[in-house]
Design a protein around this motif. Structure first.
Motif, PDB file in Angstrom:
ATOM      1  N   UNK A 530      44.708  49.305  59.332  1.00  7.72           N
ATOM      2  CA  UNK A 530      43.543  49.115  58.463  1.00  7.72           C
ATOM      3  C   UNK A 530      42.505  50.205  58.715  1.00  7.72           C
ATOM      4  N   UNK A 531      42.310  50.554  59.982  1.00  7.17           N
ATOM      5  CA  UNK A 531      41.361  51.621  60.299  1.00  7.17           C
ATOM      6  C   UNK A 531      41.764  52.955  59.711  1.00  7.17           C
ATOM      7  N   UNK A 532      43.069  53.213  59.632  1.00  8.08           N
ATOM      8  CA  UNK A 532      43.528  54.495  59.089  1.00  8.08           C
ATOM      9  C   UNK A 532      43.183  54.630  57.607  1.00  8.08           C
ATOM     10  N   UNK A 533      42.980  53.521  56.931  1.00  8.04           N
ATOM     11  CA  UNK A 533      42.647  53.539  55.503  1.00  8.04           C
ATOM     12  C   UNK A 533      41.151  53.780  55.300  1.00  8.04           C
ATOM     13  N   UNK A 534      40.361  53.507  56.336  1.00  9.31           N
ATOM     14  CA  UNK A 534      38.927  53.786  56.271  1.00  9.31           C
ATOM     15  C   UNK A 534      38.190  52.852  55.331  1.00  9.31           C
TER      16      UNK A 534
END
Length: 709
Positions: A530-534
């Motif tokens: 989820x963090x990689x999607x920002x």
């Protein structure tokens, strides 16, 4: 066997231990080694190796077994005396490698003194080994000959016996073992060094001898006297290797060279049979054990000799490259195959331009030899994309040939050799980001056949997200979250690499499921995805925020990092990350604070205290964070910490160099250390470094040097 194993039941085996507990079963295994039933014998040897000689260990029960093993080796009624002698040599060699005065403990807590308990007995029984080295059974001779170099302390007698054996032998394996044993003798006994090296030199130069003896003598003389290695050694060796593997006679033109479409034949069909998979073992685990089995196979009689040669040449990378070039170009399929593993060993251990070797690996990607093609493709798949790039078209060609010949479902081909070759080529091609791998990856995801392989590389094809995402999301919805090693983790890792907002609902649901089942590791993977999607994952904020106060530090860190990546709110992230500096997640928390940058100034006092405490990794990570938050004013305080940490622990190099690159001119005092690193030919063997990590380290180092220049 009762007379030969007299006294076996008088030994107090229960007072001894092996790798898995008391040694009560050892007498049964010893008796079963003499069974007329091959299956019983094989199970007995396997049990002894895995327990009483576990991973080369020598326990008290191992030493107590020696008289009975010697009795079995001497009894002509024993069906597999060679295996007994081989076991004796394995135990003796392991004991020789131990500290002569050392006390060792088995996992069950039993003490042993391997050297004192075993080596004297081996030397007392060396005449038995001498007899076995002249046994009519070549397998017994092969097992016994090394003992003459290892345990016979009379240098003249040992040397005489070995010369006699060489004259008497006509088998390649036996002759190579005799020469190797002579070299072992020379390295062990100073009195033997001069005579043996002179003899080996004479053998190597004697053109009347067969090439195998000359090559063995050449290599082992170099092992005995590495200071005498000269520029002519490798050319001479490769010339002898060519004599050993001459070009085959051309086949008559009228013969049909085509093979049946799905036969999967290769040069090693008899040794390459793949057993049916155990349905109770996860396929990726079964594949690891299958790989270990393959890597333990030796296909050419010269393989161990050439492995020794590479070990002797060590840092002479150009010479080793020349030797590997000759091996990979050999007309002998077995020599080529075994050279693949040696090529990987060189590339993973030493820096340099390996383009030529990569192209030779690409030449091994032949559709009609799936056994060798799979090994070559698997090796290419382990390389970073920049190193494997020269093999791109050869990989694509093999994948295309497989699909053209065997159909679009070749990923799931019936024959295991063909299936493995195709899958290895596809995954290596996908690792290069090449969309020509996509059709087979889709087959894997649609059918579930060996889909774990496809999941490892699906994230390398973001340009195909439109086709990959629906399949990954659908499979994630059906995934088993009960184990941290299940497919859910691999699916979310692939979605992490793709970084597509369309995956947010599925990842949010998966995160909730992982938390419900208390699978914190799996939940952390979902948070990273989820963090990689920002900011595109803003709809997941409520679910993520609920975990920012989790009890598990690793889970809490993953949640706080995801919060920062999604909403970029320092007022929320900085206090939470600062609190994590007092947990086992402090290294990663420091990294995260560095990413926040100047708004994380409130964490500086705590980070500055970390510069003087803890492991080198912790200190260097804190130093990088201090610089990233405090800016150039912190360079004077940070630079010594970075360089000292790098000196203490090589695994910090990547973090240190990344920070030095950000420091710009202030990093100038680090130039000598950076240049020394770039001048090193050997890759770091630290457990945190892979070939990919080392290549990244070199790029970072060159970037700093160029920047300062």
């Amino acid at each position: 066997m009762i007379d030969k194993l007299e006294g076996l039941d008088l030994v107090d085996w229960s007072s001894m231990g092996h790798a898995y507990g008391p040694a009560d079963e050892v007498p049964l295994w010893l008796r079963q080694m003499a069974s007329p039933d091959r299956g019983v014998r094989e199970r007995a040897f396997s049990s002894f190796y895995s327990s009483a000689h576990h991973q080369g260990g020598v326990y008290s029960c191992t030493a107590a077994s020696l008289p009975f093993l010697f009795a079995l080796a001497d009894d002509p009624r024993v069906p597999d005396r060679a295996a007994v002698v081989q076991l004796l040599l394995s135990i003796g060699s392991a004991a020789l490698a131990c500290d002569p005065d050392g006390v060792y403990y088995s996992p069950s807590g039993h003490a042993s003194t391997p050297y004192a308990d075993v080596v004297p007995r081996m030397r007392e029984r060396v005449e038995q080994f001498a007899r076995h080295s002249a046994d009519p059974d070549p397998r017994v001779r092969q097992a016994a000959v090394p003992a003459l170099g290892l345990f016979l302390d009379d240098a003249d007698r040992a040397f005489t016996l070995l010369r006699e054996r060489l004259a008497a032998e006509d088998g390649t394996v036996e002759r190579l073992l005799v020469v190797e044993a002579a070299a072992t003798l020379a390295r062990r006994l100073p009195a033997a060094l001069g005579p043996v090296t002179a003899w080996l030199g004479a053998l190597a130069a004697d053109h009347s001898l067969d090439a195998d003896i000359r090559l063995a003598a050449l290599v082992h003389r170099a092992a005995c006297a590495p200071e005498a290695i000269d520029a002519g050694l490798v050319p001479t060796a490769t010339g002898l290797l060519r004599q050993l593997t001459p070009e085959p006679e051309p086949e008559p033109e009228h013969e049909d060279k085509a093979r049946p479409a799905d036969c999967g034949q290769c040069a090693f069909a008899d040794t390459a049979a793949e057993p049916a998979p155990d349905q109770n073992v996860p396929p990726q685990i079964a594949a690891v054990f299958a790989d270990l089995d393959r890597h333990s196979r030796v296909h050419s009689p010269t393989t161990e000799l050439l492995t020794t040669f590479h070990r002797v040449l060590d840092a002479r990378v150009p010479e080793r490259t020349v030797l590997l070039t000759a091996q990979l170009r050999s007309p002998d399929a077995a020599t080529r195959y075994d050279a693949i593993a040696m090529t990987w060993e060189l590339i993973r251990s030493w820096r340099g331009d390996h383009t030529g070797l990569v192209l030779l690996l690409a030449d091994c990607l032949l559709p009609d030899d799936p056994y060798t093609a799979a090994e070559a493709a698997g090796t290419l798949g382990k390389l970073p994309a920049a190193l494997a790039e020269p093999a791109r078209e050869a990989l694509a060609s093999l994948v295309g040939a497989h699909r053209a010949t065997h159909g679009p479902d070749v990923w799931a081909a019936r024959h295991p050799l063909l299936r493995r070759a195709h899958q290895q080529a596809v995954t290596a091609l996908a690792g290069l980001g090449d969309e020509r791998a996509l059709p087979s990856l889709l087959t894997a995801l649609d059918t579930g056949t060996d889909d774990w392989r496809a999941l490892q590389v699906a994230g390398h094809l973001p340009q195909a997200a439109g086709e990959l995402l629906p399949r990954l999301i659908r499979r994630l919805a059906d995934a088993d979250f009960s184990s941290p090693w299940g497919s859910a983790t691999a699916l979310m890792a692939a979605l992490n690499r793709l970084g597509d907002p369309a995956a947010v609902p599925a990842l949010t649901t998966a995160l909730g499921t992982a938390v419900e089942q208390e699978q914190w590791r799996t939940a952390a993977v979902a948070l990273r995805a989820l963090g990689s999607i920002g900011s595109g994952a803003a709809s997941a904020l409520e679910t993520v925020r609920a975990l920012a106060d989790a009890e598990d530090p690793a889970l809490r860190l993953a949640a706080v990092k995801a919060l920062w990546d999604i909403e970029r709110n320092p007022a929320d992230a900085v206090p939470r990350l600062t609190a994590l500096l007092d947990t086992g997640a402090n290294d990663d928390a420091a990294d995260a604070l560095g990413r926040v940058g100047e708004p994380a100034a409130a964490a500086l006092p705590r980070l500055r205290r970390m510069l003087e405490a803890g492991h080198a990794r912790t200190r260097t990570r804190a130093a990088a964070a201090v610089y990233d938050i405090g800016g150039p004013a912190e360079a004077v305080a940070v630079l010594p910490v970075l360089l000292q940490g790098w000196e203490e622990n090589d695994s910090t190099a990547g973090h240190v160099l990344d920070c030095l690159r950000r420091m710009g001119p202030a990093a100038a005092p680090a130039l000598p250390r950076i240049r020394a690193e770039l001048a090193s030919a050997r890759r770091s063997d630290d457990i945190f470094h892979s070939v990919e990590g080392d290549e990244a380290l070199q790029r970072a180092g060159r970037a700093v040097v160029d920047q300062l220049a």
